[in-house]
Design an enzyme around this catalytic site. Sequence first.
Site, PDB file in Angstrom:
ATOM      1  N   LYS A  39       0.841  -1.201   0.000  1.00  0.00           N
ATOM      2  CA  LYS A  39       0.000   0.000   0.000  1.00  0.00           C
ATOM      3  C   LYS A  39       0.876   1.251   0.000  1.00  0.00           C
ATOM      4  O   LYS A  39       0.682   2.163  -0.780  1.00  0.00           O
ATOM      5  CB  LYS A  39      -0.912  -0.045   1.233  1.00  0.00           C
ATOM      6  CG  LYS A  39      -1.894   1.089   1.316  1.00  0.00           C
ATOM      7  CD  LYS A  39      -2.843   0.876   2.489  1.00  0.00           C
ATOM      8  CE  LYS A  39      -3.658   2.143   2.715  1.00  0.00           C
ATOM      9  NZ  LYS A  39      -4.578   2.041   3.834  1.00  0.00           N
ATOM     10  N   GLU A  46      10.504  -4.796   4.379  1.00  0.00           N
ATOM     11  CA  GLU A  46      10.580  -6.205   3.958  1.00  0.00           C
ATOM     12  C   GLU A  46      10.267  -6.329   2.464  1.00  0.00           C
ATOM     13  O   GLU A  46      10.968  -7.024   1.715  1.00  0.00           O
ATOM     14  CB  GLU A  46       9.568  -7.058   4.743  1.00  0.00           C
ATOM     15  CG  GLU A  46       9.858  -7.192   6.222  1.00  0.00           C
ATOM     16  CD  GLU A  46       9.181  -6.126   7.077  1.00  0.00           C
ATOM     17  OE1 GLU A  46       8.914  -5.014   6.568  1.00  0.00           O
ATOM     18  OE2 GLU A  46       8.922  -6.418   8.261  1.00  0.00           O
ATOM     19  N   GLY A  73      -4.901  -2.143   5.000  1.00  0.00           N
ATOM     20  CA  GLY A  73      -4.128  -3.285   4.499  1.00  0.00           C
ATOM     21  C   GLY A  73      -4.803  -4.622   4.771  1.00  0.00           C
ATOM     22  O   GLY A  73      -4.922  -5.475   3.888  1.00  0.00           O
ATOM     23  N   ARG A  74      -5.293  -4.820   5.988  1.00  0.00           N
ATOM     24  CA  ARG A  74      -5.877  -6.124   6.349  1.00  0.00           C
ATOM     25  C   ARG A  74      -7.288  -6.307   5.799  1.00  0.00           C
ATOM     26  O   ARG A  74      -7.916  -7.338   6.003  1.00  0.00           O
ATOM     27  CB  ARG A  74      -5.842  -6.309   7.864  1.00  0.00           C
ATOM     28  CG  ARG A  74      -6.477  -5.175   8.654  1.00  0.00           C
ATOM     29  CD  ARG A  74      -6.054  -5.227  10.121  1.00  0.00           C
ATOM     30  NE  ARG A  74      -6.537  -4.088  10.901  1.00  0.00           N
ATOM     31  CZ  ARG A  74      -5.897  -2.935  11.012  1.00  0.00           C
ATOM     32  NH1 ARG A  74      -4.773  -2.741  10.349  1.00  0.00           N
ATOM     33  NH2 ARG A  74      -6.379  -1.966  11.758  1.00  0.00           N
ATOM     34  N   GLU A 131      -4.693  -6.962  14.801  1.00  0.00           N
ATOM     35  CA  GLU A 131      -4.203  -5.635  14.405  1.00  0.00           C
ATOM     36  C   GLU A 131      -5.345  -4.613  14.489  1.00  0.00           C
ATOM     37  O   GLU A 131      -5.126  -3.437  14.718  1.00  0.00           O
ATOM     38  CB  GLU A 131      -3.602  -5.672  12.986  1.00  0.00           C
ATOM     39  CG  GLU A 131      -2.641  -4.526  12.716  1.00  0.00           C
ATOM     40  CD  GLU A 131      -1.889  -4.653  11.397  1.00  0.00           C
ATOM     41  OE1 GLU A 131      -2.503  -4.431  10.346  1.00  0.00           O
ATOM     42  OE2 GLU A 131      -0.678  -4.941  11.414  1.00  0.00           O
ATOM     43  N   LYS A 178       9.310  -1.019  14.319  1.00  0.00           N
ATOM     44  CA  LYS A 178       9.865  -0.618  13.016  1.00  0.00           C
ATOM     45  C   LYS A 178      10.899   0.492  13.202  1.00  0.00           C
ATOM     46  O   LYS A 178      11.970   0.478  12.599  1.00  0.00           O
ATOM     47  CB  LYS A 178       8.750  -0.060  12.120  1.00  0.00           C
ATOM     48  CG  LYS A 178       7.875  -1.077  11.445  1.00  0.00           C
ATOM     49  CD  LYS A 178       6.999  -0.336  10.419  1.00  0.00           C
ATOM     50  CE  LYS A 178       5.718  -1.063  10.130  1.00  0.00           C
ATOM     51  NZ  LYS A 178       4.805  -0.329   9.268  1.00  0.00           N
TER      52      LYS A 178
HETATM   53  O1  LIG Z   1       1.032  -2.796   2.231  1.00  0.00           O
HETATM   54  P1  LIG Z   1       2.133  -2.190   3.039  1.00  0.00           P
HETATM   55  O2  LIG Z   1       2.094  -0.699   3.047  1.00  0.00           O
HETATM   56  O3  LIG Z   1       3.464  -2.714   2.579  1.00  0.00           O
HETATM   57  O4  LIG Z   1       1.937  -2.630   4.538  1.00  0.00           O
HETATM   58  C1  LIG Z   1       1.983  -3.982   4.919  1.00  0.00           C
HETATM   59  C2  LIG Z   1       1.444  -4.185   6.304  1.00  0.00           C
HETATM   60  O5  LIG Z   1       2.163  -3.413   7.247  1.00  0.00           O
HETATM   61  C3  LIG Z   1       1.266  -2.894   8.222  1.00  0.00           C
HETATM   62  O6  LIG Z   1       1.096  -1.535   7.981  1.00  0.00           O
HETATM   63  C4  LIG Z   1       1.798  -3.013   9.612  1.00  0.00           C
HETATM   64  O7  LIG Z   1       2.352  -4.243   9.880  1.00  0.00           O
HETATM   65  C5  LIG Z   1      -0.039  -3.654   7.986  1.00  0.00           C
HETATM   66  O8  LIG Z   1      -1.145  -3.000   8.462  1.00  0.00           O
HETATM   67  C6  LIG Z   1      -0.002  -3.794   6.513  1.00  0.00           C
HETATM   68  O9  LIG Z   1      -0.911  -4.737   6.058  1.00  0.00           O
END
Ligand SMILES: O=P(O)(O)OC[C@H]1O[C@](O)(CO)[C@@H](O)[C@@H]1O
Length: 547
Positions: free
Chosen positions: A205, A211, A265-266, A351, A511
Amino acid sequence: MTADRSAIDSAFEALVTVRRGQTGQILDLFAVPDRFERFSCAYGDLLLDFSKTAISQEALKRLLDLAAAAQVETQREAMFAGDHINLTEDRAVLHTALRERSGDPLPVDGIDVQPGIEETLQRLSAFASGVRDGRIAGARGHAFTDVVNIGIGGSDLGPAMVTGALAPYHDGPRCHFVSNVDGAHIADLLKRLDPISTLFIVASKTFTTVETMCNAATARAFIAGALGEEAVGAHFAAVSTARDQVAAFGIAAERTFGFWDWVGGRYSVWSAVGLPVMIAIGPDRFGEFLAGAAAMDAHFRSAPLDQNLPVLFALVGLWHRNVCSYPSRAIIPYDQRLARLPAYLQQLDMESNGKSVTRDGQKTARATGPIVWGEPGTNAQHAFFQLLHQGTDIVPVEFLVAAEGHEPELRNHQDLLVANCLAQSEALMRGRSLEQAAAQLAAKGLAEEEVARLAPHRVFPGDRPSVTIAYAVLDPFTLGRIIALYEHRVFVEAAVWDINAFDQWGVELGKELATQFLPAMTGAPLPAGTSPSTAGLLAHLKGLAQA
Ligand SMILES: O=P(O)(O)OC[C@H]1O[C@](O)(CO)[C@@H](O)[C@@H]1O
């Protein structure tokens, strides 16, 4: 909107009083002959059975009072209307709009979001179809045999779980998922892939998640190393709200699929994040998946509270968490293809509702989200069901089971599976007394002293609650309904707890510290104030790495 805290407190007090007054066991509640009918609720073939809980008629009435006190219906309408209910991020929460295909305008901040949703869906369908039939191919003209989704959290768990769940519908390229920054994850996969026919989808997102960016760079090097830098564009697509960052990575605009800040995201598997699912099962089946969720949305919006699956499911959760004080809930799908459902629900639930302050920043009055965990049955039976049956903690279990599998020739397997699922909920509730255990041993001819020695170990306290979700078959429509059921359950629980289910500040501190610690991996000092434990651990690990 402001919750009427005193009305909620009174409703909880009434529930605690009901609970304290309960003398019998769950089994005794079945003295009411139609308990199963009264304490289960169906939506088509999808049945939620909560009769194997200690919720009595009186408790159910008080739970419905609790929902009314929390103004669940008003809160629900605020979400569907696009109000900024995610207060800390000042955002609407409209994942439901992604599956609403009526075409009716849906203004968010004065702008109708429906045309953008439709346009993105059309672009996704065209891209997925092109990848599936080989019209969209790699740099050297080879059709894609393998698609790798690189993402984490909501950009991984949703598509990974759904792709696994709908394996019988796969007729597209193989789909793989890389999430962990541990290089082992991507390395083990890349060994098995041919770059010439591999497509990577970078799903993030924000397009800043460490990662995902690290894995994407490794994947990029894999393609560039094997096929040349100029091949990269043909082997990558992106899913993100951050188009600038995607462009900077080198992925073309026509291969970038956006979504919106009002999709958490979730809650994003319904958006472009579902692209791997669409490639695996095709746009039509993906449409059925969306339709299933839309059907559950319509039910959630229109059914009276006492016949509303997500509301009743949430009330059972609140009963267990706040009235019975159970700290966790176990998700046990008797469906191997739902193996990733517990992990998916961990993010969705924990979450969302793992919060300690109310929407206006006050400490919450009572416990919020429980620990969510689980594994598929029957494997779970041979791992941790010992504790569920005889341990000192009570864990409410949520069983999921289909009437039919996808392998008619293996009907005997399905019969065993269903029998086991039903047996577990029955055993948890029924238990086995000392007298029954002793009688069983005596019937086997054991001596009296042996019976006395062994019988206590064979006692099952019973009276352990469970909920069962039963459905005809795990098809895309039903999976959509099940996920939306859980999403709305999380929503209702959060509405009663008066917490914001749509932010996730709790992931930030770790983080931040990881970013601060990274330079120390290559010789810089640790930041001032780092604890001696962490400093000692780093020194130990570095010593071992150099050895
Ligand atoms: O889609 P992104 O921005 O890489 O985020 C991945 C995930 O990291 C978080 O922001 C936190 O772990 C989640 O809510 C989200 O799904």
